[in-house]
Design an enzyme around this catalytic site. Structure first.
Site, PDB file in Angstrom:
ATOM      1  N   PHE A  26      84.304  94.758 -14.615  1.00  0.00           N
ATOM      2  CA  PHE A  26      83.180  94.313 -15.419  1.00  0.00           C
ATOM      3  C   PHE A  26      81.912  94.815 -14.753  1.00  0.00           C
ATOM      4  CE2 PHE A  26      82.874  90.670 -18.667  1.00  0.00           C
ATOM      5  CZ  PHE A  26      83.810  91.254 -19.494  1.00  0.00           C
ATOM      6  N   GLN A  83      69.106  87.072 -21.109  1.00  0.00           N
ATOM      7  CA  GLN A  83      69.928  88.274 -21.040  1.00  0.00           C
ATOM      8  C   GLN A  83      70.118  88.888 -22.427  1.00  0.00           C
ATOM      9  OE1 GLN A  83      74.396  88.400 -19.957  1.00  0.00           O
ATOM     10  NE2 GLN A  83      73.344  89.254 -18.169  1.00  0.00           N
ATOM     11  N   HIS A 119      72.294  91.441 -24.111  1.00  0.00           N
ATOM     12  CA  HIS A 119      73.543  92.181 -23.908  1.00  0.00           C
ATOM     13  C   HIS A 119      73.380  93.581 -24.484  1.00  0.00           C
ATOM     14  CE1 HIS A 119      77.791  93.179 -23.889  1.00  0.00           C
ATOM     15  NE2 HIS A 119      78.039  92.071 -23.216  1.00  0.00           N
ATOM     16  N   LEU A 160      78.462  90.209 -30.757  1.00  0.00           N
ATOM     17  CA  LEU A 160      78.858  90.847 -29.506  1.00  0.00           C
ATOM     18  C   LEU A 160      80.006  91.834 -29.685  1.00  0.00           C
ATOM     19  CD1 LEU A 160      78.426  90.835 -26.416  1.00  0.00           C
ATOM     20  CD2 LEU A 160      80.211  89.091 -26.286  1.00  0.00           C
ATOM     21  N   GLU A 193      81.886  93.343 -23.460  1.00  0.00           N
ATOM     22  CA  GLU A 193      81.797  94.248 -22.325  1.00  0.00           C
ATOM     23  C   GLU A 193      83.166  94.788 -21.933  1.00  0.00           C
ATOM     24  OE1 GLU A 193      80.008  93.897 -17.808  1.00  0.00           O
ATOM     25  OE2 GLU A 193      78.900  93.094 -19.512  1.00  0.00           O
ATOM     26  N   ARG A 241      73.850  94.588 -16.830  1.00  0.00           N
ATOM     27  CA  ARG A 241      73.553  94.500 -18.259  1.00  0.00           C
ATOM     28  C   ARG A 241      72.095  94.820 -18.566  1.00  0.00           C
ATOM     29  NH1 ARG A 241      77.068  89.130 -20.117  1.00  0.00           N
ATOM     30  NH2 ARG A 241      79.094  90.198 -20.140  1.00  0.00           N
ATOM     31  N   HIS A 289      71.754  87.309 -25.764  1.00  0.00           N
ATOM     32  CA  HIS A 289      73.120  86.858 -25.511  1.00  0.00           C
ATOM     33  C   HIS A 289      73.211  85.586 -24.693  1.00  0.00           C
ATOM     34  CE1 HIS A 289      77.398  87.085 -24.910  1.00  0.00           C
ATOM     35  NE2 HIS A 289      77.298  87.352 -23.621  1.00  0.00           N
ATOM     36  N   ARG A 325      72.640  87.539 -15.475  1.00  0.00           N
ATOM     37  CA  ARG A 325      73.990  87.023 -15.251  1.00  0.00           C
ATOM     38  C   ARG A 325      75.001  88.142 -15.090  1.00  0.00           C
ATOM     39  NH1 ARG A 325      78.266  86.066 -18.491  1.00  0.00           N
ATOM     40  NH2 ARG A 325      77.129  86.189 -20.456  1.00  0.00           N
TER      41      ARG A 325
END
Length: 593
Positions: free
Chosen positions: A131, A245, A247, A267, A270, A301, A365, A399
């Protein structure tokens, strides 16, 4: 419900008394309730605004972090903490970060014991994937439906422990005197009946506030700022809400197409990039080579989101204002096995994810900020806890992907343990608070219901979301933020002139959401204006560098009008985490190729 002059009798409400009230039935609330039950606390009640098992947790698809070392045995909790602090640009609370990263390997094994449907290695171990911005493969997953599988597992565990819950109740106010909490007022969204729930301990696990933005990954009726706004109104303080955040990969769609329009901003996990998905601009360039040649699509991100915004701003975007995400170099069988929900979603829209790219663009997000809490999740209002996305402290300025679900488990367990140690008694609301707060609030709810006005709640909420996207979005500056605060007053005025349906109706629900969203939006705008630097997800074009003097947290406090702010210095990491930071671990994207 009886009415008089179109206003309900303030005494016409139900009352229920419990020891612990858990507001929110997603992963954080469920895990807290499980901990309470396992420690012998049976006098509790979990409230959900939706049907049981239908929470925003189910939309968290990519994975959940924990240093199991399935593929990378050199990984450990301290390196996980170091990655989290670096991603948070060192305004995280180091103690809270350590609480999460130390606990997560055991929590993943616990979920395994409870029957969670993890994806597995050939040896039968819990599989882990890459990730963004993580030094090792530590993101455990269940295909691309991790949140859904996680919540199913937690709900089943809670039911096996006979945890009481009620569905379709929306909390509209906490009952508190600024020093102590005594319960909450809620409205049954099926019947419109107000209910006072007395409780000596209250856990806010009501999600975040990303849906105050125009393009967002939440459903329209969640993450409107309920939890933070309720806590602020009760006398708690908020922290870090300026950090939102965006995304990198929300769906960019043709908004004139009725089949695609509902998916705008939703979304694209990821995990698509974690499994090797690549980003291309409209000219066919794999543009992350310019912005992050080492970490590429799996950089942080905020880095990837700003890179996409830059490509679009410079004219290299797609027809629908985004870029292309392409995983067609992987075999169809691989895509269908590792990304089943994404494959199915796009197939239903006529796109084969294994054969062609999809358009993506940044989307709001996650709110890194929220309610300020201590090491156990308790606010500065006695008996009031905030956990999950409702709390602040773990994520700092940005995050780390896979840490949101981790936080829900770790702090759900921590808060549950702390409350259970108090052996909570059933709550009682003092008669003075019934007279001065509860009954006037219920009267106000009835006045709001069936009111007439020139605007609908959805229109007002939409205006607020547009304002936030334009004035406090991915790229910010002082002039925009000041203009946003000025325009916020116009939205407040419109909110005072809404046509609202009856108690419990969708119109009524959105009217309550407008109030929550306005409260949190003001904190975002004020904090973003105060923070004259760029750090993580907060990017000021007029202050483009990170300022060491701003390694501070902004706290927000309710005032007679609006909010006031103060700042506090950030703590230092432990020796073990500092050692991991000094070792300089970093993801090498090219291991994927």
């Amino acid at each position: 419900m009886s009415t008089s002059d179109d206003t309900a009798d303030a005494s016409d409400y139900e009352t229920e008394s419990v020891g612990v009230l858990v507001i929110g039935a997603g992963a954080a609330g469920a895990r807290a309730a499980i901990e309470l039950a396992e420690r012998g606390v049976t006098d509790q009640l979990v409230l959900g605004k939706r049907g049981h098992g239908d929470a925003h947790t189910t939309w968290a698809r990519g994975g959940i972090n924990g240093a199991l070392g399935t593929h990378d045995p050199d990984d450990d909790w301290a390196i996980h903490a170091a990655d989290t602090l670096q991603e948070g640009h060192f305004v995280n609370d180091p103690g809270k970060v350590e609480t999460v990263t130390r606990a997560m390997p055991e929590h993943l094994r616990e979920l395994d014991d409870w029957g969670m449907d993890f994806s597995r290695t050939d040896d039968g171990e819990i599989d882990q994937r890459y990730f963004g911005a993580q030094s090792f493969r530590r993101t455990a997953f269940a295909g691309d439906h991790t949140g859904e599988s996680l919540l199913d597992t937690l709900v089943a565990r809670a039911q096996s422990l006979s945890v009481p819950y009620r569905e379709n109740l929306m909390v509209t106010k906490l009952v508190a005197d600024g020093d102590e909490v005594y319960g909450a007022v809620a409205v049954d969204l099926d019947t419109g009946q107000p209910t006072l729930i007395e409780a000596s301990q209250v856990v806010l696990a009501a999600g975040g506030y990303a849906a105050i933005y125009d393009r967002h990954t939440s459903r329209d009726d969640e993450n409107n700022g309920d939890g933070p706004a309720l806590a602020l109104d009760a006398g708690a303080s908020l922290m870090d809400t300026e950090f939102v955040q965006f995304h990198p990969t929300g769906m960019a769609v043709d908004e004139s197409d009725p089949e695609w329009e509902p998916w705008r901003g939703r979304l694209v996990t990821e995990a698509v990039r974690g499994e090797g998905g690549r980003l291309y601009n409209a000219e066919g360039e794999r543009f992350m080579e310019r912005y992050s040649p080492d970490q590429m699509e799996l950089d942080a991100r905020d880095v990837v989101a700003r890179a996409i915004a830059q490509e679009v701003r410079e004219g290299r975007g797609t027809e629908n204002g985004g870029v292309y995400l392409d995983i067609s170099h992987r075999e169809r069988s691989f895509v269908r096995e590792r990304l089943p929900r994404m494959y199915e979603r796009f197939q239903e829209l006529g796109v084969d994810l294994s054969e062609e790219p999809v358009e993506v663009a940044p989307t709001a997000h996650y709110g890194m900020g929220g309610v300020a809490v201590d090491d156990h999740g308790e606010t500065d209002v006695d008996g009031l806890f905030a956990i999950g996305e409702t709390m602040a402290g773990v994520h700092g300025a940005n995050r780390l992907g896979g840490n949101s679900l981790a936080e829900t488990l770790a702090f759900g367990a921590v808060a549950g343990e702390q409350i259970a140690a108090r052996d909570p008694e059933p709550g009682t609301v003092p008669s003075t608070l019934r007279d001065s707060l509860v009954e006037p609030h219920i009267t106000g709810l009835s006045t709001l219901a069936n009111s007439s006005g020139d605007y609908t709640p959805r229109e007002v909420l939409s205006d607020l979301q547009t304002l936030m996207w334009e004035h406090a979005g991915l790229l910010r500056d002082g002039d925009q933020l000041r203009a946003g605060l000025e325009q916020l007053e116009a939205v407040r005025n419109a909110a005072d002139d809404m046509a609202v349906g009856p108690l419990g109706s969708r119109s009524f629900e959105f009217a309550i959401d407008v109030g929550f969203s306005l409260t949190v939006a003001e904190t975002v705008l004020r904090g973003a204006l105060d923070r004259e630097e760029s750090r993580g997800a907060h990017y000021r074009t007029d202050f483009p560098e990170r300022d060491p003097e701003w390694r501070q947290n902004i706290h927000y406090h309710a005032a007679d009008v609006g909010v006031t702010t103060t700042t506090e210095a950030v703590g230092e990491p432990s020796e073990a985490v500092q050692a991991a930071l000094d070792e300089g671990h970093e993801l090498d994207y090219h291991q994927l190729e």
